[in-house]
Motif scaffolding. Structure first.
Motif, PDB file in Angstrom:
ATOM      1  N   LEU A  84      66.226  56.200  76.149  1.00 25.78           N
ATOM      2  CA  LEU A  84      67.007  55.955  74.934  1.00 25.78           C
ATOM      3  C   LEU A  84      66.217  55.151  73.906  1.00 25.78           C
ATOM      4  CD1 LEU A  84      70.384  55.052  76.683  1.00 25.78           C
ATOM      5  CD2 LEU A  84      69.892  57.163  75.411  1.00 25.78           C
ATOM      6  N   ALA A  85      65.371  54.239  74.381  1.00 24.41           N
ATOM      7  CA  ALA A  85      64.592  53.400  73.457  1.00 24.41           C
ATOM      8  C   ALA A  85      63.608  54.221  72.638  1.00 24.41           C
ATOM      9  CB  ALA A  85      63.854  52.322  74.245  1.00 24.41           C
ATOM     10  N   HIS A  86      63.191  55.358  73.167  1.00 22.93           N
ATOM     11  CA  HIS A  86      62.167  56.152  72.494  1.00 22.93           C
ATOM     12  C   HIS A  86      62.727  57.345  71.734  1.00 22.93           C
ATOM     13  CE1 HIS A  86      59.755  53.845  75.407  1.00 22.93           C
ATOM     14  NE2 HIS A  86      58.781  53.970  74.517  1.00 22.93           N
ATOM     15  N   LEU A  87      64.051  57.492  71.710  1.00 18.40           N
ATOM     16  CA  LEU A  87      64.644  58.568  70.920  1.00 18.40           C
ATOM     17  C   LEU A  87      64.583  58.202  69.437  1.00 18.40           C
ATOM     18  CD1 LEU A  87      67.858  59.506  72.961  1.00 18.40           C
ATOM     19  CD2 LEU A  87      65.689  60.759  72.849  1.00 18.40           C
ATOM     20  N   PRO A  88      64.300  59.151  68.574  1.00 18.10           N
ATOM     21  CA  PRO A  88      64.251  58.837  67.127  1.00 18.10           C
ATOM     22  C   PRO A  88      65.661  58.707  66.533  1.00 18.10           C
ATOM     23  CG  PRO A  88      63.830  61.170  67.497  1.00 18.10           C
ATOM     24  CD  PRO A  88      63.910  60.550  68.856  1.00 18.10           C
ATOM     25  N   ASP A  89      65.764  57.915  65.490  1.00 15.10           N
ATOM     26  CA  ASP A  89      66.984  57.825  64.670  1.00 15.10           C
ATOM     27  C   ASP A  89      68.218  57.371  65.448  1.00 15.10           C
ATOM     28  OD1 ASP A  89      65.442  58.895  62.531  1.00 15.10           O
ATOM     29  OD2 ASP A  89      65.830  60.925  63.261  1.00 15.10           O
ATOM     30  N   ARG A  90      68.057  56.413  66.368  1.00 14.95           N
ATOM     31  CA  ARG A  90      69.221  55.897  67.095  1.00 14.95           C
ATOM     32  C   ARG A  90      69.394  54.392  66.912  1.00 14.95           C
ATOM     33  NH1 ARG A  90      71.262  60.234  70.198  1.00 14.95           N
ATOM     34  NH2 ARG A  90      73.117  58.907  70.147  1.00 14.95           N
ATOM     35  N   ASP A  91      68.716  53.828  65.920  1.00 10.02           N
ATOM     36  CA  ASP A  91      68.840  52.391  65.680  1.00 10.02           C
ATOM     37  C   ASP A  91      70.266  52.050  65.257  1.00 10.02           C
ATOM     38  OD1 ASP A  91      66.174  52.150  66.257  1.00 10.02           O
ATOM     39  OD2 ASP A  91      65.510  52.029  64.164  1.00 10.02           O
ATOM     40  N   GLY A  92      70.680  50.819  65.590  1.00 16.05           N
ATOM     41  CA  GLY A  92      72.012  50.369  65.224  1.00 16.05           C
ATOM     42  C   GLY A  92      73.109  50.917  66.110  1.00 16.05           C
ATOM     43  N   GLU A  93      72.738  51.490  67.264  1.00  8.61           N
ATOM     44  CA  GLU A  93      73.728  52.045  68.176  1.00  8.61           C
ATOM     45  C   GLU A  93      73.773  51.237  69.479  1.00  8.61           C
ATOM     46  OE1 GLU A  93      73.947  56.269  68.871  1.00  8.61           O
ATOM     47  OE2 GLU A  93      72.709  56.683  67.106  1.00  8.61           O
ATOM     48  N   ALA A  94      74.921  51.341  70.162  1.00 13.22           N
ATOM     49  CA  ALA A  94      75.072  50.775  71.505  1.00 13.22           C
ATOM     50  C   ALA A  94      75.205  51.923  72.495  1.00 13.22           C
ATOM     51  CB  ALA A  94      76.291  49.868  71.567  1.00 13.22           C
ATOM     52  N   PHE A  95      74.705  51.724  73.700  1.00 16.93           N
ATOM     53  CA  PHE A  95      74.734  52.761  74.725  1.00 16.93           C
ATOM     54  C   PHE A  95      75.379  52.203  75.988  1.00 16.93           C
ATOM     55  CE2 PHE A  95      71.084  53.551  71.980  1.00 16.93           C
ATOM     56  CZ  PHE A  95      71.277  54.880  71.621  1.00 16.93           C
ATOM     57  N   HIS A  96      76.363  52.918  76.494  1.00 18.87           N
ATOM     58  CA  HIS A  96      77.041  52.506  77.727  1.00 18.87           C
ATOM     59  C   HIS A  96      76.320  53.105  78.920  1.00 18.87           C
ATOM     60  CE1 HIS A  96      81.255  51.431  75.927  1.00 18.87           C
ATOM     61  NE2 HIS A  96      80.324  50.523  75.688  1.00 18.87           N
ATOM     62  N   LEU A  97      75.667  52.257  79.708  1.00 19.84           N
ATOM     63  CA  LEU A  97      74.984  52.705  80.927  1.00 19.84           C
ATOM     64  C   LEU A  97      75.950  52.501  82.088  1.00 19.84           C
ATOM     65  CD1 LEU A  97      71.474  51.143  80.203  1.00 19.84           C
ATOM     66  CD2 LEU A  97      72.401  53.347  79.481  1.00 19.84           C
ATOM     67  N   VAL A  98      76.875  53.447  82.206  1.00 18.72           N
ATOM     68  CA  VAL A  98      77.978  53.319  83.144  1.00 18.72           C
ATOM     69  C   VAL A  98      78.167  54.628  83.893  1.00 18.72           C
ATOM     70  CG1 VAL A  98      79.140  51.662  81.628  1.00 18.72           C
ATOM     71  CG2 VAL A  98      79.725  54.100  81.467  1.00 18.72           C
ATOM     72  N   ASN A  99      78.968  54.574  84.934  1.00 22.45           N
ATOM     73  CA  ASN A  99      79.387  55.792  85.611  1.00 22.45           C
ATOM     74  C   ASN A  99      80.501  56.425  84.798  1.00 22.45           C
ATOM     75  OD1 ASN A  99      80.413  57.757  87.415  1.00 22.45           O
ATOM     76  ND2 ASN A  99      79.717  56.561  89.169  1.00 22.45           N
ATOM     77  N   PRO A 100      80.348  57.679  84.374  1.00 22.15           N
ATOM     78  CA  PRO A 100      81.393  58.304  83.555  1.00 22.15           C
ATOM     79  C   PRO A 100      82.739  58.391  84.268  1.00 22.15           C
ATOM     80  CG  PRO A 100      79.371  59.589  83.500  1.00 22.15           C
ATOM     81  CD  PRO A 100      79.193  58.554  84.574  1.00 22.15           C
ATOM     82  N   GLU A 101      82.696  58.339  85.607  1.00 20.07           N
ATOM     83  CA  GLU A 101      83.922  58.406  86.397  1.00 20.07           C
ATOM     84  C   GLU A 101      84.155  57.072  87.083  1.00 20.07           C
ATOM     85  OE1 GLU A 101      85.993  60.882  86.398  1.00 20.07           O
ATOM     86  OE2 GLU A 101      84.717  62.149  85.130  1.00 20.07           O
ATOM     87  N   PRO A 102      85.059  56.220  86.535  1.00 15.80           N
ATOM     88  CA  PRO A 102      85.341  54.937  87.194  1.00 15.80           C
ATOM     89  C   PRO A 102      85.816  55.161  88.624  1.00 15.80           C
ATOM     90  CG  PRO A 102      86.375  55.053  85.024  1.00 15.80           C
ATOM     91  CD  PRO A 102      85.884  56.426  85.342  1.00 15.80           C
ATOM     92  N   GLN A 103      85.466  54.255  89.508  1.00 16.93           N
ATOM     93  CA  GLN A 103      85.786  54.407  90.919  1.00 16.93           C
ATOM     94  C   GLN A 103      86.786  53.344  91.356  1.00 16.93           C
ATOM     95  OE1 GLN A 103      82.431  54.063  93.595  1.00 16.93           O
ATOM     96  NE2 GLN A 103      83.323  55.546  94.969  1.00 16.93           N
ATOM     97  N   PRO A 104      87.861  53.743  92.045  1.00 19.05           N
ATOM     98  CA  PRO A 104      88.790  52.734  92.572  1.00 19.05           C
ATOM     99  C   PRO A 104      88.049  51.714  93.433  1.00 19.05           C
ATOM    100  CG  PRO A 104      89.742  54.921  92.776  1.00 19.05           C
ATOM    101  CD  PRO A 104      88.311  55.110  92.331  1.00 19.05           C
ATOM    102  N   VAL A 105      88.427  50.453  93.295  1.00 22.23           N
ATOM    103  CA  VAL A 105      87.768  49.387  94.053  1.00 22.23           C
ATOM    104  C   VAL A 105      87.843  49.667  95.547  1.00 22.23           C
ATOM    105  CG1 VAL A 105      87.865  46.935  94.651  1.00 22.23           C
ATOM    106  CG2 VAL A 105      88.170  47.642  92.272  1.00 22.23           C
ATOM    107  N   VAL A 106      88.994  50.148  96.024  1.00 21.38           N
ATOM    108  CA  VAL A 106      89.155  50.431  97.452  1.00 21.38           C
ATOM    109  C   VAL A 106      88.175  51.511  97.898  1.00 21.38           C
ATOM    110  CG1 VAL A 106      90.725  51.328  99.200  1.00 21.38           C
ATOM    111  CG2 VAL A 106      91.542  49.658  97.538  1.00 21.38           C
ATOM    112  N   ASP A 107      87.989  52.548  97.068  1.00 17.76           N
ATOM    113  CA  ASP A 107      87.036  53.600  97.416  1.00 17.76           C
ATOM    114  C   ASP A 107      85.612  53.056  97.473  1.00 17.76           C
ATOM    115  OD1 ASP A 107      89.160  55.287  97.468  1.00 17.76           O
ATOM    116  OD2 ASP A 107      88.585  56.461  95.703  1.00 17.76           O
ATOM    117  N   MET A 108      85.282  52.169  96.534  1.00 19.58           N
ATOM    118  CA  MET A 108      83.951  51.558  96.539  1.00 19.58           C
ATOM    119  C   MET A 108      83.729  50.770  97.825  1.00 19.58           C
ATOM    120  SD  MET A 108      82.498  48.264  95.989  1.00 19.58           S
ATOM    121  CE  MET A 108      83.553  47.379  94.835  1.00 19.58           C
ATOM    122  N   ILE A 109      84.708  49.945  98.201  1.00 19.11           N
ATOM    123  CA  ILE A 109      84.582  49.156  99.430  1.00 19.11           C
ATOM    124  C   ILE A 109      84.488  50.067 100.639  1.00 19.11           C
ATOM    125  CG2 ILE A 109      85.789  47.522 100.927  1.00 19.11           C
ATOM    126  CD1 ILE A 109      86.858  46.170  98.416  1.00 19.11           C
TER     127      ILE A 109
END
Length: 689
Positions: A240-265
């Protein structure tokens, strides 16, 4: 390209620098305190793969000083030459106090911007966190920032404020990265501290060690969480740092599918072999009813509100706190926000960079924690008393049981003496121990070469002040039936050479030293097969039985000199030695860390033998009902096939003919046979079938 990185020695920073070195050109300047230069030099060797490359250049400074304390002359010399300034240095700790968070996260960011401005950097890359969203309820996308969200802890507040400083005060272009909870490397499990879900690992381990894995436990729905492995975060940031024309943006480095805490455990419970939690009432059933309640009165909101109160903290500190789970962490086990990452996913499209499913790497994370971060051994007073300052010679120390035993010995204050054929791996383990403040020796030796063993014994006897323990762990396993061994007598010779002759040559060579000391304890890693006699392991079991018998005889001769033996009849362990037998992937096995715990127990308690229930049951069966025992073993011989490797190496006369396709009836038979294999493996856990 030229890069400047703060926090390069931190967890995410180490992986980011590695990505830059491996995939980008140009120098990488890394901020470092003067006192940390020796540690940084070790990391530079790792980043450059020992090539001696000068691409990674230390820059002495301090996060707590204006301009990060970097020499003004250095700044003037490099002004206009830094393309990317990555700011990662910060506190990533829910338990840190206000003052520490302010100094590191807020003021540190302001000082980093000051330096980046002086360097006239091309772009300032701020590593923030999804914590900047605070307790925002609902979907939080990459364009959102100041939404009036509550900030429930110093960590949340300072992450929000440091990002605000970048957005409002930066004089140069900027980009922001918001990782979710960052866990270890999905490929290696590498992690450098206890944080996030790792706080719960000691509890999971205690459950694993004290409860049967099939026991269902009642759980509650604690909402959703979001985990990402550090290798994904580093790769995504680099891209992402080396993509052109993306200054001034925020990027969410997350799992697109949130996981229930119980499933994670439960993912980590499965990885550990611990019982899992079941939620009696599915959230889909309760969603409609709770959705009618005001948000403050919903169960998840009430739970979060209660556990964040002072009385709850006091109670949690006296209960879960004793297991290493801070009260602050319990109050933030789930996210009220759902982090929208569509823009980030679109930006990463075509790069091959994506968040892997937790199930695919949970065992890797657990294994690394258990082998490298679990400090149970170091905290045990009896173990420290027995091992502190003691020299422990460990064969086969480059991987598996031997390597983890060495790490645990060092954790308890002992001095592991690493012996194996591969010098490079020994040196890596030695360096790892020394980075953690321990001491270790590395003695490369081919233990199938008797003359090399003699030379090793001479060196150990003269170069070490004492040999307090010897762990005979190096071994060779061969799984091949007699009908495929008619032309392979060398299988028996080489197995005996390493497992028996090599082991006793080493013991005999060190005996003069042990007699001189009038002390010493020898631990032999034997096999459950000596007690159970499983088919196809005639070469391996015979070599281990020979070592057992030899040690039992010699023990009576030397016990008067303070020298003792322990034979561990080790069950099946998940090590590289069993990796070629793919059916073992579905069998219940010990982890290398569990096996190493048995070795530590042998050194501390010094029993004559350490056995398992299954091994003792096999020995009793062979004593009192030998005919029945051999019939059961013959059934196992029919159920479990020879491995493909064994057939391939047996020659054309013994190997089974190849077929073009598997008929349905045969496939059904194979499926039934697999079920029989798993059933037998579970009935007789730990046996090498």
């Amino acid at each position: 390209m030229a890069y400047f990185v703060t926090g390069a020695t931190g967890f995410i920073g180490r992986f980011l620098v590695s990505e830059l070195v491996d995939h980008r050109d140009g120098p990488v300047f890394v901020l470092c305190r003067a006192s940390s230069l020796p540690r940084l030099e070790t990391m530079i060797q790792q980043w450059t793969h020992g090539s001696g490359s000068s691409r990674v250049v230390p820059v002495v400074g301090d996060l707590g000083q204006p301009g990060l304390g970097v020499d003004p002359e250095w700044v003037a010399e490099h002004a206009g030459k830094i393309d990317h300034f990555f700011h990662l240095a910060a506190i990533y700790d829910m338990t840190a106090d206000d003052a520490t968070n302010d100094a590191m996260n807020v003021q540190g960011t302001r000082y980093a911007l000051e330096l980046a401005d002086g360097l006239q950097a091309g772009c300032f890359h701020q590593v923030s966190s999804v914590a900047a969203a605070g307790d925002y309820h609902g979907r939080f996308d990459e364009t959102m920032f100041d939404e009036g969200q509550p900030l429930p802890s110093p960590y949340h507040r300072t992450k929000y404020e440091s990002e605000k400083i970048v957005r409002e005060e930066s004089t140069i272009s900027w980009r922001v990265y918001r990782p979710a909870i960052v866990v270890g490397d999905s490929q290696t499990g590498a992690m450098d501290k206890i944080d996030g879900p790792y706080y719960f690992f000691p509890l999971i381990k205690r459950m694993r060690d004290n409860l049967p894995s099939w026991l269902p436990l009642v759980g509650v729905d604690l909402g959703d969480t979001n985990l990402v492995p550090v290798d994904y975060v580093a790769k995504a940031m680099d891209h992402l740092a080396h993509l052109p024309d993306r200054d001034g943006e925020a990027f969410h480095l997350v799992n697109p599918e949130p996981q229930p805490v119980v499933d994670m455990i439960n993912s980590f419970c499965s990885a550990a072999g611990a019982p899992r939690f079941a939620t009696p009432i599915d959230r889909n059933v309760t969603a409609g009813a709770t959705g009618l309640l005001p948000r403050a009165l919903r169960p998840s909101s009430l739970f979060s509100a209660v556990v964040r109160t002072a009385p709850a903290h006091l109670l949690l500190d006296q209960t879960l706190g004793r297991l290493g789970i801070p009260a602050e962490v319990v109050g933030h086990t789930s996210f009220p926000s759902v982090f929208d990452s569509k823009a980030t996913e679109k930006a990463l499209a075509g790069s091959g960079i994506a968040v892997p499913d937790l199930e695919s790497y949970a065992r890797t994370l657990w294994g690394y924690w258990e082998e490298n971060l679990d400090d149970t051994t170091g905290r045990d007073k009896r173990t420290r008393s027995a091992l502190k300052g003691k020299h422990v010679v460990i064969t086969g120390a480059s991987s598996g049981i031997g390597k983890v035993t060495a790490l645990k010995v060092a954790q308890a204050g002992g001095i592991p003496v690493l012996v194996a054929r591969g010098k490079d791996k020994l040196e890596e383990t030695k360096a790892f121990i020394e980075l953690r403040g321990g001491q270790a020796y590395a003695f490369p030796c081919d233990l199938s070469d008797l003359r090399a063993i003699d030379d090793l014994c001479a060196r150990l006897s003269t170069e070490l002040p004492s040999v307090d323990f010897l762990v005979n762990n190096a071994g060779r396993s061969i799984r091949r039936s007699l009908r495929l061994s008619h032309d392979r007598f060398h299988d028996f010779e080489r197995t005996m050479q390493l497992n028996y002759f090599g082991a006793i040559r080493l013991i005999i060579g060190l005996m003069p030293k042990l007699h001189q000391q009038k002390s010493g304890h020898i631990v032999n890693i034997s096999s459950i097969g000596v007690q159970t006699n499983p088919p196809r392991f005639s070469a391996y079991v015979a070599s281990k039985a020979a070592l057992d018998a030899w040690s039992n005889v010699v023990a009576s001769e030397v016990v008067g000199h303070g020298i003792s033996f322990t034979n561990i009849h080790m069950p099946l362990v998940r090590t590289p030695m069993i990796a070629p037998t793919k059916m073992y992937d579905k069998f219940p096995t010990l982890s290398p860390a569990q096996a190493a715990d048995l070795v530590i127990k042998a050194m501390v308690e010094k029993p004559h033998e350490i056995n398992t229930f299954a091994g003792n049951a096999g020995a009793v069966a062979h004593t009192f009902a030998p005919k029945a025992a051999f019939r059961i073993l013959n059934l196992a011989y029919q159920v479990f096939p020879d491995s493909a490797a064994a057939k391939a190496k047996a020659g054309p006369s013994e190997a089974e003919p190849a077929v073009a396709a598997v008929p349905p009836a045969v496939a059904e038979t194979e499926g039934g046979r697999e079920s029989e294999q798993i059933l037998m493996a579970r009935l007789f856990p730990g046996v090498h079938w």
